[in-house]
Scaffold this active site. Structure first.
Site, PDB file in Angstrom:
ATOM      1  N   THR A 101       0.824  -1.203   0.000  1.00 46.74           N
ATOM      2  CA  THR A 101       0.000   0.000   0.000  1.00 46.74           C
ATOM      3  C   THR A 101       0.861   1.257   0.000  1.00 46.74           C
ATOM      4  OG1 THR A 101      -1.678  -1.187   1.273  1.00 46.74           O
ATOM      5  CG2 THR A 101      -1.857   1.203   1.204  1.00 46.74           C
ATOM      6  N   ARG A 129     -11.425  -9.848  -4.461  1.00 49.89           N
ATOM      7  CA  ARG A 129     -11.377  -9.291  -3.101  1.00 49.89           C
ATOM      8  C   ARG A 129     -11.057  -7.805  -3.134  1.00 49.89           C
ATOM      9  NH1 ARG A 129      -6.998  -6.705   0.022  1.00 49.89           N
ATOM     10  NH2 ARG A 129      -7.459  -7.063   2.229  1.00 49.89           N
ATOM     11  N   GLY A 131     -10.087  -4.657  -0.472  1.00 48.77           N
ATOM     12  CA  GLY A 131      -9.660  -4.372   0.892  1.00 48.77           C
ATOM     13  C   GLY A 131     -10.125  -3.012   1.372  1.00 48.77           C
ATOM     14  N   ASP A 132      -9.395  -2.462   2.327  1.00 47.86           N
ATOM     15  CA  ASP A 132      -9.809  -1.199   2.936  1.00 47.86           C
ATOM     16  C   ASP A 132      -9.398   0.031   2.147  1.00 47.86           C
ATOM     17  OD1 ASP A 132      -7.100  -1.943   3.786  1.00 47.86           O
ATOM     18  OD2 ASP A 132      -7.159  -0.082   4.944  1.00 47.86           O
ATOM     19  N   THR A 152      -2.752   1.146   6.152  1.00 48.76           N
ATOM     20  CA  THR A 152      -2.162  -0.005   5.474  1.00 48.76           C
ATOM     21  C   THR A 152      -2.191  -1.191   6.417  1.00 48.76           C
ATOM     22  OG1 THR A 152      -0.178  -0.883   4.384  1.00 48.76           O
ATOM     23  CG2 THR A 152       0.188   0.636   6.206  1.00 48.76           C
ATOM     24  N   GLY A 153      -2.439  -2.377   5.873  1.00 44.97           N
ATOM     25  CA  GLY A 153      -2.459  -3.557   6.731  1.00 44.97           C
ATOM     26  C   GLY A 153      -3.463  -4.581   6.275  1.00 44.97           C
ATOM     27  N   GLY A 155      -6.653  -5.543   5.510  1.00 44.90           N
ATOM     28  CA  GLY A 155      -7.797  -4.708   5.195  1.00 44.90           C
ATOM     29  C   GLY A 155      -9.118  -5.136   5.770  1.00 44.90           C
TER      30      GLY A 155
END
Length: 235
Positions: A101, A129, A131-132, A152-153, A155
């Protein structure tokens, strides 16, 4: 996947699942500024990019040998573990995978905040998929009254925890400082749920927080004097 938010107007734009946009964050900006929507996905987002004159590239443009090798390693590990697919093993597998990210949070000379986030998502992700990163309030949030945040991480947990907005809300409703709010969310709330990752953020007074609960997070800050600070592992 990418998103951007304007802290002055609370306007935002995001795209998800695009495959041929050279700079997805530019498309997120176009969604924010030149559409009535917040989030566009897939072929529709790509059609809008063409209408707006953004640069379109063949998906092969994004190929790098290093990331391809990383994907092959993850797939091999997955095959090795396929005979014992427990939830715990899968959680461990995800945590060991890298996230790619890129995020930014900024305060301009007029006191306006903005944040943006862009990512290819977790390695070997499945089934379209998302994510966040393109989710306003999870991967990106900006509000002139509080702060601008990029996440970041892992999600799935950042979506469930509405991480970026939660930091802003703790400042607005509970009166916490940016650092206090970031630590509360990243060091307590997200680990308690089982997730990991970090954020970069700046508040309306120029205070910066770069909080993470992983071994490291590539990060940097620059102030109005052009003084640059860079970090990877150390807090």
């Amino acid at each position: 996947d990418a998103s951007i938010m304007d802290g002055k107007t609370l306007n935002a734009g995001a795209v998800a699942g695009v495959t041929n946009i050279k700079n997805p964050i530019n498309l997120a900006y176009e969604v924010m500024e030149n559409s009535e929507h917040v989030l566009l996905a897939g072929k529709g987002a790509e059609e809008f990019a063409t209408q707006r004159g953004l640069e379109i590239v063949d998906p092969s443009y994004f190929y790098t040998e290093n990331r391809f090798k990383s994907l092959q390693k993850v797939k091999e590990r997955e095959r090795e573990k396929s005979g014992n697919k427990t939830a715990a093993n899968y959680d461990s597998f995800i945590k060991d995978s890298k996230f790619g990210t890129v995020g930014c949070a900024a305060l301009d000379k007029n006191g306006n905040l903005a944040a943006g986030t862009s990512t290819g998502g977790m390695t070997n992700k499945r089934w379209n998929r998302i994510g966040d990163s393109p989710i306003i309030g999870a991967g990106t949030y900006a509000n002139n009254a509080t702060c601008a945040v990029s996440s970041t991480g892992w999600g799935e947990f950042f979506i469930r925890g509405v991480v970026a907005y939660d930091i802003s809300a703790l400042m607005e409703y509970k009166g916490l400082s940016l650092q206090e709010a970031a630590a509360e969310v990243i060091q307590k709330k997200i680990p308690k749920m089982g997730g990991d990752g970090g954020i970069i953020a700046i508040d309306h007074e120029g205070n910066v927080a770069m909080e993470f609960n992983t071994a490291g997070m590539y990060r940097a800050t620059m102030n109005k004097k052009a003084e640059l600070q860079i970090g990877i592992y150390e807090k």
